[in-house]
Scaffold this motif. Structure first.
Motif: not given
Length: 152
Positions: A7-34
Protein backbone atom coordinates in the motif's frame (compact mmCIF):
# COMPACT_ATOMS: atom_id res chain seq x y z
CA UNK A 1 3.50 -20.11 -0.38
CA UNK A 2 4.72 -16.60 0.44
CA UNK A 3 2.12 -13.86 -0.07
CA UNK A 4 2.72 -10.11 -0.11
CA UNK A 5 0.44 -7.07 0.05
CA UNK A 6 1.44 -3.46 -0.57
CA UNK A 7 0.00 0.00 0.00
CA UNK A 8 1.08 3.59 -0.44
CA UNK A 9 2.25 5.25 2.78
CA UNK A 10 -0.20 8.14 2.68
CA UNK A 11 -3.57 8.68 4.32
CA UNK A 12 -6.50 6.68 2.94
CA UNK A 13 -4.66 4.03 0.91
CA UNK A 14 -5.87 0.46 1.40
CA UNK A 15 -3.76 -2.67 1.25
CA UNK A 16 -3.58 -4.30 -2.17
CA UNK A 17 -4.75 -7.79 -2.90
CA UNK A 18 -2.30 -10.54 -2.02
CA UNK A 19 0.14 -11.90 -4.59
CA UNK A 20 2.62 -14.76 -4.40
CA UNK A 21 6.38 -14.24 -4.61
CA UNK A 22 7.40 -17.89 -5.05
CA UNK A 23 8.14 -17.73 -8.80
CA UNK A 24 9.29 -15.21 -11.39
CA UNK A 25 6.33 -13.29 -12.77
CA UNK A 26 4.86 -9.89 -13.58
CA UNK A 27 1.39 -8.74 -12.57
CA UNK A 28 -0.45 -5.38 -12.56
CA UNK A 29 -2.16 -4.48 -9.28
CA UNK A 30 -4.71 -1.82 -8.43
CA UNK A 31 -4.30 0.30 -5.29
CA UNK A 32 -7.28 2.27 -3.96
CA UNK A 33 -7.55 5.32 -1.74
CA UNK A 34 -10.79 5.04 0.23
CA UNK A 35 -10.63 8.69 1.34
CA UNK A 36 -10.58 10.43 -2.04
CA UNK A 37 -11.40 7.49 -4.38
CA UNK A 38 -8.06 7.75 -6.16
CA UNK A 39 -6.78 4.67 -7.98
CA UNK A 40 -3.11 3.94 -8.66
CA UNK A 41 -1.74 1.07 -10.72
CA UNK A 42 1.47 -0.78 -9.90
CA UNK A 43 3.28 -3.34 -12.03
CA UNK A 44 4.84 -5.92 -9.71
CA UNK A 45 7.85 -7.77 -11.11
CA UNK A 46 9.17 -10.70 -9.03
CA UNK A 47 12.59 -12.20 -9.75
CA UNK A 48 13.92 -15.16 -7.79
CA UNK A 49 17.70 -15.63 -7.72
CA UNK A 50 18.75 -18.52 -5.50
CA UNK A 51 17.64 -17.81 -1.94
CA UNK A 52 16.93 -14.13 -2.73
CA UNK A 53 13.66 -12.71 -4.01
CA UNK A 54 13.60 -9.32 -5.71
CA UNK A 55 10.28 -7.49 -5.93
CA UNK A 56 10.33 -4.45 -8.21
CA UNK A 57 7.43 -1.98 -8.38
CA UNK A 58 6.68 0.34 -11.31
CA UNK A 59 3.71 2.71 -11.05
CA UNK A 60 1.55 4.78 -13.36
CA UNK A 61 -1.64 4.85 -15.42
CA UNK A 62 -0.03 3.03 -18.35
CA UNK A 63 0.42 -0.04 -16.14
CA UNK A 64 -3.23 -1.10 -16.28
CA UNK A 65 -3.76 -3.96 -18.73
CA UNK A 66 -7.40 -3.15 -19.55
CA UNK A 67 -9.62 -0.16 -20.21
CA UNK A 68 -13.40 0.06 -20.11
CA UNK A 69 -15.07 2.61 -22.40
CA UNK A 70 -18.68 3.62 -21.85
CA UNK A 71 -20.30 5.02 -25.01
CA UNK A 72 -23.78 5.35 -23.52
CA UNK A 73 -25.89 7.61 -21.34
CA UNK A 74 -25.98 4.86 -18.68
CA UNK A 75 -23.81 4.47 -15.56
CA UNK A 76 -22.13 1.10 -15.07
CA UNK A 77 -20.62 -0.57 -12.04
CA UNK A 78 -17.69 -2.93 -12.61
CA UNK A 79 -16.39 -5.34 -10.00
CA UNK A 80 -14.15 -8.37 -9.90
CA UNK A 81 -16.21 -11.51 -9.37
CA UNK A 82 -16.92 -12.20 -5.66
CA UNK A 83 -15.21 -8.99 -4.51
CA UNK A 84 -16.72 -5.99 -2.70
CA UNK A 85 -14.67 -3.20 -4.29
CA UNK A 86 -16.19 -1.70 -7.44
CA UNK A 87 -15.64 1.03 -10.01
CA UNK A 88 -18.42 3.29 -11.28
CA UNK A 89 -18.14 4.11 -14.96
CA UNK A 90 -20.04 7.28 -15.84
CA UNK A 91 -21.64 8.00 -19.23
CA UNK A 92 -19.13 8.74 -21.99
CA UNK A 93 -16.16 8.07 -19.72
CA UNK A 94 -13.45 5.43 -19.70
CA UNK A 95 -11.45 3.88 -16.88
CA UNK A 96 -8.26 1.86 -16.61
CA UNK A 97 -8.65 -1.52 -14.94
CA UNK A 98 -6.53 -4.11 -13.14
CA UNK A 99 -7.49 -6.81 -10.65
CA UNK A 100 -8.15 -5.87 -7.02
CA UNK A 101 -7.35 -9.43 -5.95
CA UNK A 102 -4.74 -11.03 -8.25
CA UNK A 103 -5.23 -14.51 -6.73
CA UNK A 104 -9.03 -14.45 -7.07
CA UNK A 105 -11.05 -15.31 -10.19
CA UNK A 106 -10.14 -13.15 -13.19
CA UNK A 107 -13.74 -12.51 -14.15
CA UNK A 108 -15.74 -9.32 -13.72
CA UNK A 109 -19.38 -8.40 -13.27
CA UNK A 110 -21.01 -5.44 -14.98
CA UNK A 111 -24.13 -3.87 -13.51
CA UNK A 112 -26.21 -0.98 -14.80
CA UNK A 113 -27.84 1.74 -12.74
CA UNK A 114 -31.63 1.39 -12.63
CA UNK A 115 -32.31 4.85 -11.24
CA UNK A 116 -31.57 8.27 -12.68
CA UNK A 117 -30.47 9.58 -9.27
CA UNK A 118 -26.76 8.88 -8.69
CA UNK A 119 -27.18 9.23 -4.90
CA UNK A 120 -29.39 6.17 -4.24
CA UNK A 121 -28.98 3.79 -7.11
CA UNK A 122 -30.24 0.25 -7.57
CA UNK A 123 -28.04 -1.93 -9.74
CA UNK A 124 -29.11 -4.59 -12.22
CA UNK A 125 -26.40 -7.14 -13.07
CA UNK A 126 -26.19 -7.58 -16.81
CA UNK A 127 -23.49 -10.22 -16.90
CA UNK A 128 -20.27 -11.80 -15.69
CA UNK A 129 -17.44 -11.79 -18.18
CA UNK A 130 -13.88 -12.98 -18.65
CA UNK A 131 -11.18 -11.09 -20.57
CA UNK A 132 -10.07 -14.38 -22.12
CA UNK A 133 -13.51 -14.93 -23.64
CA UNK A 134 -15.59 -11.80 -24.12
CA UNK A 135 -19.07 -12.45 -25.48
CA UNK A 136 -22.12 -10.49 -26.56
CA UNK A 137 -25.12 -10.16 -24.30
CA UNK A 138 -27.95 -12.52 -25.22
CA UNK A 139 -30.61 -10.32 -23.69
CA UNK A 140 -31.32 -6.67 -24.25
CA UNK A 141 -31.23 -4.83 -20.93
CA UNK A 142 -31.55 -1.33 -22.32
CA UNK A 143 -31.69 -0.04 -25.87
CA UNK A 144 -28.52 1.37 -27.40
CA UNK A 145 -25.99 0.01 -24.90
CA UNK A 146 -22.47 0.12 -26.25
CA UNK A 147 -19.55 -0.52 -23.97
CA UNK A 148 -16.08 -1.41 -25.16
CA UNK A 149 -13.40 -3.31 -23.25
CA UNK A 150 -9.88 -2.77 -24.52
CA UNK A 151 -6.75 -4.75 -23.71
CA UNK A 152 -3.92 -2.21 -23.51
Amino acid sequence: EQLVQIRLAQYGWSWSGKFAVDNDFEIPIRLRNNFDNTVFFVLVHVVKQGPRIFVVFKGGDKISPYRFENHTLETFQIRQLRQTQFTNLLPYHCCAYAWDEPLASHSFTISISESKSQAQSEWLTIGTFDFEKLQNLNQQVRSNILMRVVAQ
